[in-house]
Design an enzyme around this catalytic site. Structure first.
Site, PDB file in Angstrom:
ATOM      1  N   ARG A  51       4.148 -12.262 -10.863  1.00 54.18           N
ATOM      2  CA  ARG A  51       4.640 -12.408  -9.497  1.00 54.18           C
ATOM      3  C   ARG A  51       5.147 -13.805  -9.162  1.00 54.18           C
ATOM      4  O   ARG A  51       5.786 -13.986  -8.113  1.00 54.18           O
ATOM      5  CB  ARG A  51       3.548 -11.985  -8.509  1.00 54.18           C
ATOM      6  CG  ARG A  51       3.150 -10.520  -8.644  1.00 54.18           C
ATOM      7  CD  ARG A  51       4.336  -9.599  -8.528  1.00 54.18           C
ATOM      8  NE  ARG A  51       3.960  -8.188  -8.631  1.00 54.18           N
ATOM      9  CZ  ARG A  51       4.788  -7.173  -8.506  1.00 54.18           C
ATOM     10  NH1 ARG A  51       6.083  -7.393  -8.272  1.00 54.18           N
ATOM     11  NH2 ARG A  51       4.363  -5.929  -8.630  1.00 54.18           N
TER      12      ARG A  51
ATOM     13  N   HIS B 179      -1.072  -3.759  -8.795  1.00 53.83           N
ATOM     14  CA  HIS B 179      -2.037  -4.416  -9.682  1.00 53.83           C
ATOM     15  C   HIS B 179      -3.419  -3.855  -9.328  1.00 53.83           C
ATOM     16  O   HIS B 179      -4.044  -4.267  -8.358  1.00 53.83           O
ATOM     17  CB  HIS B 179      -1.975  -5.932  -9.496  1.00 53.83           C
ATOM     18  CG  HIS B 179      -0.636  -6.501  -9.838  1.00 53.83           C
ATOM     19  ND1 HIS B 179      -0.322  -6.979 -11.089  1.00 53.83           N
ATOM     20  CD2 HIS B 179       0.495  -6.637  -9.094  1.00 53.83           C
ATOM     21  CE1 HIS B 179       0.930  -7.399 -11.103  1.00 53.83           C
ATOM     22  NE2 HIS B 179       1.449  -7.199  -9.904  1.00 53.83           N
ATOM     23  N   ARG B 180      -3.881  -2.914 -10.125  1.00 55.91           N
ATOM     24  CA  ARG B 180      -5.039  -2.107  -9.755  1.00 55.91           C
ATOM     25  C   ARG B 180      -6.356  -2.669 -10.289  1.00 55.91           C
ATOM     26  O   ARG B 180      -7.349  -1.961 -10.366  1.00 55.91           O
ATOM     27  CB  ARG B 180      -4.828  -0.675 -10.261  1.00 55.91           C
ATOM     28  CG  ARG B 180      -3.588  -0.012  -9.662  1.00 55.91           C
ATOM     29  CD  ARG B 180      -3.415   1.415 -10.135  1.00 55.91           C
ATOM     30  NE  ARG B 180      -3.217   1.505 -11.571  1.00 55.91           N
ATOM     31  CZ  ARG B 180      -2.051   1.341 -12.187  1.00 55.91           C
ATOM     32  NH1 ARG B 180      -0.978   1.050 -11.468  1.00 55.91           N
ATOM     33  NH2 ARG B 180      -1.951   1.457 -13.496  1.00 55.91           N
TER      34      ARG B 180
ATOM     35  N   LEU C 165     -10.643 -13.859 -13.015  1.00 52.52           N
ATOM     36  CA  LEU C 165      -9.640 -14.861 -13.388  1.00 52.52           C
ATOM     37  C   LEU C 165      -8.610 -14.315 -14.368  1.00 52.52           C
ATOM     38  O   LEU C 165      -7.413 -14.596 -14.235  1.00 52.52           O
ATOM     39  CB  LEU C 165     -10.340 -16.088 -13.978  1.00 52.52           C
ATOM     40  CG  LEU C 165      -9.449 -17.229 -14.470  1.00 52.52           C
ATOM     41  CD1 LEU C 165      -8.529 -17.739 -13.369  1.00 52.52           C
ATOM     42  CD2 LEU C 165     -10.311 -18.371 -15.018  1.00 52.52           C
TER      43      LEU C 165
ATOM     44  N   HIS D 203      -2.827 -12.714 -14.916  1.00 55.14           N
ATOM     45  CA  HIS D 203      -1.801 -11.712 -15.243  1.00 55.14           C
ATOM     46  C   HIS D 203      -0.935 -11.428 -14.014  1.00 55.14           C
ATOM     47  O   HIS D 203       0.305 -11.379 -14.117  1.00 55.14           O
ATOM     48  CB  HIS D 203      -2.466 -10.425 -15.724  1.00 55.14           C
ATOM     49  CG  HIS D 203      -1.495  -9.321 -16.012  1.00 55.14           C
ATOM     50  ND1 HIS D 203      -0.594  -9.367 -17.059  1.00 55.14           N
ATOM     51  CD2 HIS D 203      -1.263  -8.139 -15.374  1.00 55.14           C
ATOM     52  CE1 HIS D 203       0.138  -8.271 -17.068  1.00 55.14           C
ATOM     53  NE2 HIS D 203      -0.236  -7.512 -16.046  1.00 55.14           N
TER      54      HIS D 203
ATOM     55  N   ARG E  92       0.571   4.430  14.617  1.00 48.08           N
ATOM     56  CA  ARG E  92       0.962   3.392  13.658  1.00 48.08           C
ATOM     57  C   ARG E  92       2.145   3.790  12.782  1.00 48.08           C
ATOM     58  O   ARG E  92       2.815   2.930  12.212  1.00 48.08           O
ATOM     59  CB  ARG E  92      -0.220   3.044  12.760  1.00 48.08           C
ATOM     60  CG  ARG E  92      -0.672   4.205  11.893  1.00 48.08           C
ATOM     61  CD  ARG E  92      -1.821   3.864  10.991  1.00 48.08           C
ATOM     62  NE  ARG E  92      -2.271   5.046  10.268  1.00 48.08           N
ATOM     63  CZ  ARG E  92      -3.084   5.021   9.231  1.00 48.08           C
ATOM     64  NH1 ARG E  92      -3.537   3.869   8.780  1.00 48.08           N
ATOM     65  NH2 ARG E  92      -3.454   6.144   8.641  1.00 48.08           N
TER      66      ARG E  92
ATOM     67  N   GLN F 284       3.850  -3.663  -3.022  1.00 51.66           N
ATOM     68  CA  GLN F 284       4.081  -4.166  -4.382  1.00 51.66           C
ATOM     69  C   GLN F 284       2.774  -4.687  -4.977  1.00 51.66           C
ATOM     70  O   GLN F 284       2.467  -4.461  -6.144  1.00 51.66           O
ATOM     71  CB  GLN F 284       5.101  -5.301  -4.369  1.00 51.66           C
ATOM     72  CG  GLN F 284       6.523  -4.912  -4.058  1.00 51.66           C
ATOM     73  CD  GLN F 284       7.451  -6.111  -4.201  1.00 51.66           C
ATOM     74  OE1 GLN F 284       7.374  -6.856  -5.165  1.00 51.66           O
ATOM     75  NE2 GLN F 284       8.317  -6.299  -3.228  1.00 51.66           N
TER      76      GLN F 284
END
Length: 298
Positions: free
Chosen positions: A217, A111-112, A207, A212, A190, A107
């Protein structure tokens, strides 16, 4: 011995020099300290750059820093936040070391706008560490939110779920170990592990984009397991940039935005008019959210 003596002397000189960079004492006190999250996770502050001073300095670049009071700095930061002037907030950066379940990480990376370097199970062997939710966080599927939880299960049913999770988590780790013992490559071994296993990464972000991320979140509608990380990081932001944090709470975190139609409803209600949803063109979900806000039931 002479070389050692010189090295000690140089090190002592370096320690005695006062840095010229902006330092926030409240963050210096918690550098590298673990803030426990969930059952085995943590957030650790690794490094930071800038402070509230950096924000106002960037905003005032056109006419210099000058001699401004804290109240003037706060007023400027409030103005920047209120009018969504984002660039000055991008002048500050922060880096975290975070340990989190893999499903939370998946999740998180949506946020890239951050720089991420994750622990690699291709090169290293993963520890036998997995997340098991507390009983009161095991819930039914929400009936009106395809992504969310509904009501908590009974303790008996929740215990059944967590017992199965523990059993399966132990079983897949045993399989993982068997593959490694057989000489199977780590990158193949794995893939038997489940999403509740823990991973770690370094995560660096400015920042503006951090705020954001935290706004989304830390929201009550965010999944609990990522929300607790956001709440922990909010406390760190509060120590780091208190003026920016206060403006963020005032204008973003605890504020509300309305659609054109919803704002029209608010104006009519203030004027004492009766308003029926069917006459507004507002959908049921937006109407319910609007009524919750006006009733302060959130």
């Amino acid at each position: 011995m002479l070389v050692l003596s010189i090295r000690i002397k140089v090190w002592q000189t370096m320690e005695s020099e006062i840095t010229k960079r902006i330092v926030v004492p409240e963050l210096e006190d918690i550098l590298y300290k673990e803030h426990k999250v969930l059952d085995k996770g943590f957030v650790r502050l690794v490094d930071y750059m800038g402070s509230d001073e950096s924000v106002v300095q960037a905003a005032r670049i056109s006419y210099g820093r000058g001699t401004k009071s804290v109240s003037q700095d706060a007023a400027l930061i409030n103005y920047l936040m209120r009018h969504s002037h984002t660039t000055p907030f991008e002048m500050c950066e922060i880096k975290f070391h975070i340990k989190l379940p893999i499903f939370v990480a998946r999740q998180w990376v949506r946020h890239r706008t951050a720089n991420v370097n994750e622990y690699s199970a291709r090169y290293s062997v993963l520890d036998h560490e997995f997340y098991i939710p507390e009983l009161d966080h095991v819930a039914t599927q929400s009936e009106d939110n395809a992504q969310g939880r509904g009501n908590s299960l009974s303790n008996e049913d929740a215990q059944y779920v967590t017992d199965l999770l523990k059993r399966d988590s132990d079983m897949v780790y045993e399989t993982y170990n068997k593959f490694l013992i057989k000489g199977v490559s780590r990158e193949i071994s794995r893939i038997s592990l489940t999403l509740n296993y823990y991973t770690e990464w370094y995560w660096k972000i400015d920042l503006h984009n951090l705020l954001h991320f935290l706004r989304l979140r830390s929201d009550v509608h965010a999944q609990y397991e990522i929300r607790v990380y956001a709440e922990t990081m909010l406390e760190i932001v509060k120590k780091w940039v208190p003026l920016t944090y206060a403006a963020f709470v005032e204008y973003c975190l605890e504020s509300q935005s309305f659609s054109k139609s919803a704002l029209s409803v608010v104006k009519k209600l203030i004027a004492g008019e009766d308003v029926a949803r069917e006459d507004t063109g507002i959908g049921k979900r937006e109407w319910r959210e609007l009524m919750d806000v006006l009733a302060d039931n959130k």
